[in-house]
Enzyme design. Sequence first.
Site, mmCIF file in Angstrom:
data_model
loop_
_atom_site.group_PDB
_atom_site.id
_atom_site.type_symbol
_atom_site.label_atom_id
_atom_site.label_comp_id
_atom_site.label_asym_id
_atom_site.label_seq_id
_atom_site.Cartn_x
_atom_site.Cartn_y
_atom_site.Cartn_z
ATOM 1 N N ASP A 62 16.227 3.291 -8.289
ATOM 2 C CA ASP A 62 14.949 2.883 -8.868
ATOM 3 C C ASP A 62 14.962 2.995 -10.393
ATOM 4 O O ASP A 62 14.154 3.695 -10.994
ATOM 5 C CB ASP A 62 13.823 3.739 -8.276
ATOM 6 C CG ASP A 62 12.447 3.235 -8.692
ATOM 7 O OD1 ASP A 62 12.293 2.020 -8.881
ATOM 8 O OD2 ASP A 62 11.530 4.068 -8.829
ATOM 9 N N GLU A 117 20.109 11.762 -3.688
ATOM 10 C CA GLU A 117 19.471 11.156 -2.517
ATOM 11 C C GLU A 117 20.419 10.243 -1.730
ATOM 12 O O GLU A 117 20.067 9.102 -1.411
ATOM 13 C CB GLU A 117 18.208 10.403 -2.913
ATOM 14 C CG GLU A 117 17.109 11.297 -3.466
ATOM 15 C CD GLU A 117 15.813 10.549 -3.741
ATOM 16 O OE1 GLU A 117 15.807 9.300 -3.638
ATOM 17 O OE2 GLU A 117 14.806 11.210 -4.055
ATOM 18 N N TYR A 124 7.796 13.959 -2.456
ATOM 19 C CA TYR A 124 6.633 13.353 -3.110
ATOM 20 C C TYR A 124 5.444 13.368 -2.145
ATOM 21 O O TYR A 124 4.932 12.323 -1.749
ATOM 22 C CB TYR A 124 6.962 11.928 -3.560
ATOM 23 C CG TYR A 124 7.948 11.879 -4.702
ATOM 24 C CD1 TYR A 124 7.522 11.928 -6.025
ATOM 25 C CD2 TYR A 124 9.322 11.810 -4.459
ATOM 26 C CE1 TYR A 124 8.428 11.904 -7.072
ATOM 27 C CE2 TYR A 124 10.235 11.787 -5.494
ATOM 28 C CZ TYR A 124 9.773 11.829 -6.806
ATOM 29 O OH TYR A 124 10.678 11.808 -7.843
ATOM 30 N N GLU A 153 12.790 17.090 -7.774
ATOM 31 C CA GLU A 153 11.889 15.999 -8.154
ATOM 32 C C GLU A 153 10.543 16.201 -7.468
ATOM 33 O O GLU A 153 10.491 16.614 -6.298
ATOM 34 C CB GLU A 153 12.436 14.628 -7.751
ATOM 35 C CG GLU A 153 13.624 14.128 -8.542
ATOM 36 C CD GLU A 153 14.034 12.710 -8.129
ATOM 37 O OE1 GLU A 153 13.154 11.963 -7.615
ATOM 38 O OE2 GLU A 153 15.212 12.358 -8.312
#
Length: 641
Positions: A202, A446, A499, A535
């Site tokens: 991303d 990831e 997240y 994160e």
Amino acid sequence: MFTLGKWFIFRVLGLFTVWDLVWLLDTGMLFPRESSSREVKELNGLWDFRADKSPSRNQGFKQTWYKSRLAETGPVIDMPVPASYNDITQDATLRDFIGWVVVPACWVANKGTRVVLRLGSAYYYSIVWVNGLRVTEHKGGHLPFEAEIGDIIRKTPGVSTRITIAINNTLTLETLPPGTIQYMNDRSKYPEGYFVQNFAFDFFNYAGIHRPVLLYTTPKVYVDDITVLTDFSDTTGLVKYSISVQGAPTASVKVSLLDKDGHSVASASGPEGVLKVEDVKLWWPYLMHDNPGYLYSLEVHATAANEAAAYEDVYALPVGIRTVKVSSTKFFINNKPFYFHGVNKHEDSDLRGKGLDWPLIVKDFNLLKWLGANSFRTSHYPYAEEIMQMCDRHGIVVIDECPGVGIADIRSFGNTSLTHHLAVMDELVRRDKNHPSVVMWSVANEPAAEMPPAEFYFKTLITHTKALDPTRPVTYITHSNYARDKGAPFVDVICVNSYFSWYHDSGHVEIIPIQLKTQFEDWYGKYQKPIIQSEYGADVVTGLHADPPMMFTEEYQKEVLQGYHSVFDQKRKEYVVGELIWNFADFMTRQGIFRVVGNKKGIFTRQRQPKAGAFILKERYWRLANETGRLPPWTKYPCLF
């Protein structure tokens, strides 16, 4: 030269031969520094530039553009170096261009004993010619490579030398990061030969010559590599050194360790040895000591002679004396518990893309100090050596990550991919092994770590990295299920991305505490290793407000951060050893319906203006520093330096 189609014909059917294919690098990659025996010349500036937009992306090689001035082959444009080429023009086809570009530079080379051309980074696959002769190639977009070119330029003394670099930014299943080329064959929708580059990360796939291009000289007998390992006992520092000298069968080596005032505090002779430093000044992180980032200088003198001449080379390496250790619940620097309160970053800015940008670098370090951040991760690739040197000087702790991002396809766990990944770690450790700011290696971000091949892949990769450097812990960043993550047993520190209330349970900040607490307890319960929240965050459109908070508003980011922080404060008393916000600043991504001109999770805008979240973190990080570190009077409250 390869066309795009040819990049996909190699496939691997097993992993069992990998150890036969891997070897350690046998040459050094010292950062070019001027000395009494060395000269460095920058080749940065405006270069000619031409993209090969032929359907096969092979026209430049068929017509041998590299054998003459590029302007003689067709239309060229000015291109600044270093910089990504994508955002420099108004040409949308160049912004999203996939394939080869060619950039030459002309200069008059001085005669020297040994002349080396060095590129700090060119993304992704590069071929380099000097005066039409191919001198080197490099696979990978974030690490330096070089070639000795003295013999070539001496063939035509006094004549301008032409350097030409061809760069291909195509990503395949075997590159790092990986990607695929998808050809669109429906002629009712797409023209013939139309294709797109797909990848599973991303951030924008910027390309070009991203870091300085240098020409430097050394004597024929030269210091090729230096490795230092440091330790201390009470007030005595220990610097174990190993020096490689090339160009002669034997050479005399003398070393001297100088303090900041230029006084010698230890010296020795020989290519290997241990220096003892009395009343040692340790390298400490920012906000953990009243004298952070203390650096000595290891001055190396190498001499050799034959019947024709005598040679002497001098190289000075900055050295920070410190130790790193990990227990089941703590991360230690110099035997003191260290808590990461920092950020994730990107090399990303307006116009330059990923090009080295000194004003931006200095601004970012000012913001890091203003924020009270003591650390960052080089997400998701190695950053410029100049940035690592800044971290050494300012005491900013680094988790050094390789470009192993977007490993989402099972075919990217093959033997070819693993062999390249191992080679990238060779290059990364070789480049950054002597930076005291680097306290941990990260081999991926990831990855699809629940896939069956991941166990062998990451066991091999982590074992290899530890063999390269036994002094630092190794990790990778995961977002997999804790019970199915096949690489987690091999890391030293668990780094988890999550997240909550954003990508799932969107808008429900009330679930953050229970889900985050469960996450930590699951991971620690299974692996009994310290954990970093590597994160977390939420997108914010600057100036967008809502009460009650709604997603994308500054109030919502504040609620998300505070929800995470409440759990951090509970678990850092047990086994959580760090928190890294995603992200330091907004950054560019490819276009899509989930991104509005880039990723907006930054606590600063792309232009480095603070959002509300920056002030939340500033208050928190300074409070953490006062709790966990030894702050001198001048850092009791936020200040610039």
